[in-house]
Enzyme design. Structure first.
Site, PDB file in Angstrom:
ATOM      1  N   GLU A 250       0.857  -1.191   0.000  1.00  0.00           N
ATOM      2  CA  GLU A 250       0.000   0.000   0.000  1.00  0.00           C
ATOM      3  C   GLU A 250       0.884   1.230   0.000  1.00  0.00           C
ATOM      4  OE1 GLU A 250      -3.052   0.112   3.036  1.00  0.00           O
ATOM      5  OE2 GLU A 250      -2.862   2.288   3.246  1.00  0.00           O
ATOM      6  N   GLU A 255      -2.550  10.934   3.297  1.00  0.00           N
ATOM      7  CA  GLU A 255      -3.646  10.658   4.213  1.00  0.00           C
ATOM      8  C   GLU A 255      -3.558  11.655   5.354  1.00  0.00           C
ATOM      9  OE1 GLU A 255      -3.556   6.823   6.035  1.00  0.00           O
ATOM     10  OE2 GLU A 255      -1.389   6.836   6.308  1.00  0.00           O
TER      11      GLU A 255
END
Length: 370
Positions: A250, A255
């Site tokens: 990932e 984020e």
């Protein structure tokens, strides 16, 4: 279309008995006012001016309290109406009280959002449309009126174990929580019921449609904020169906946790089984936050190296040296854009979280070496 200078969103409040330690104690068995009805109107001609009114059964008089950065102000009432003019941007509570006496009243609390700053696509950093030694291989400028289904797919529902994080949102498809208009994609998290979920949002992916191995990725976006709000612009390994997560790898291009609106993170996850091993670093603004304007979140992704950038300022790098013997990041990956609500990270929304919250994406561009 420009963002309106002033707008409101209502948050339902509770009705109950209010008292003050400086007032006479309430008398027993008095009938409190019922059927409270209130209004909030923002002036179209004077910035920050709020007109409010309240009506109720069995009320002797009314008061309306306007929250400010320094506490609550109680302007003089004209019958059942009051006016207050704000000078600050932000969310503010408005308390509506229907009194039997000064010490005894029924109350309902609502909220108003005041915004003086006009935020458009012209606000903030813009990345170049080309780079020496690279060619543009795919982009979505979100210039149409619908999401490009040749590039994107909606993921729908609650997900397994709340998308693996005990999250609280239901992801809708279509335009309920994701719209393309005025040159941008807007993903919206709302406080509304959907099945057993108390919140809704959207999550879109390019899996099976637009997958890439290496390159420079630029994503220009303006972020939401608030406790329990978790926006992300990220990637998963295209082989997730074969090896599962975290073995597929990932790459979190950006984020953020909404209770820290001046910080974003660049993170890589990997590992043979849950939980993942990860390497993360934050980028923090010295002033303001990431909701104030558009920022460009980038990775430069090469064989055995990923670098993270905000507005072309590098702040994080990983190589196989950082990950030991496991390094899934030389394989093809696809993109995911979403706003999550609640979960193990970042925790649930609280009384200060305002909805709806939006993430606006101006564009995504993928460049690869010539």
């Amino acid at each position: 279309m420009k963002r309106p200078l002033l707008f409101i969103l209502f948050v339902t409040g509770a009705i109950g008995l209010g008292t003050s330690c400086n007032e006479n104690p309430p008398e027993d068995n008095l009938l409190l006012p019922t059927n409270l009805v209130h209004t909030i109107t923002l002036s179209n001609t004077q910035k920050g001016r709020v007109e409010a009114s309240i009506k109720a059964d069995n009320a002797n008089f009314y008061s309306i309290l306007f929250e400010t950065v320094n506490g609550f102000e109680t302007p003089e009432m004209t019958g059942n109406k009051a006016v207050y003019t704000y000078v600050d941007t932000g969310w503010f509570q408005v308390k509506f009280r229907a009194h039997v006496s000064a010490a005894q009243y029924s109350e309902i609390i609502d909220s108003v959002y005041i915004e003086f700053k006009e935020i458009t696509l012209e606000n903030g950093f813009k990345s170049p449309e080309s780079y020496d030694g690279y060619q543009l291989v795919w982009a979505d400028e979100f210039n149409g009126t619908t999401l490009d289904i040749n590039s994107w797919t909606y993921e729908v529902g609650r997900g397994e174990w709340g998308w693996g994080n005990n999250e609280l949102q239901y992801y809708h498809d279509g335009e309920k929580n994701a719209t393309v208009m005025d040159g941008k994609l807007t993903i919206t998290a709302k406080e509304e019921s959907a099945g057993d979920a108390a919140y809704t949002s959207a999550r879109i992916v390019t899996r099976g449609k637009k997958e890439f191995q290496f390159g420079r990725v630029d994503i220009r976006a303006r972020l939401p904020k608030g406790q329990g709000i978790w926006p992300a612009l990220w990637m998963l390994g295209s082989n997730i169906g074969d090896v599962s997560w975290p073995a597929c790898g990932e790459i979190d291009i950006m984020e953020a946790v909404g209770h820290k609106p001046n910080e974003v993170f660049g993170t890589a996850h990997w590992g043979k089984s849950v939980p993942s091993t990860f390497n993360s670093k934050k980028y923090r603004l010295s002033t303001g936050d990431f909701t104030d304007s558009f920022y460009v979140y980038s990775i430069v992704w090469e064989k055995d190296k990923i670098e993270w950038y905000v507005n072309d300022v590098k702040y994080h790098t990983i190589t196989p040296v950082n990950t030991g013997s496991i390094y899934p990041f030389n394989n093809p990956f696809f993109f995911i854009f979403n706003i999550a609500v609640g979960g193990n990270l970042p925790g649930s929304p609280d009384a200060n979280t305002r909805f709806p919250q939006t993430m606006e994406i101006d564009y995504i561009r993928v460049f690869q070496t010539i």
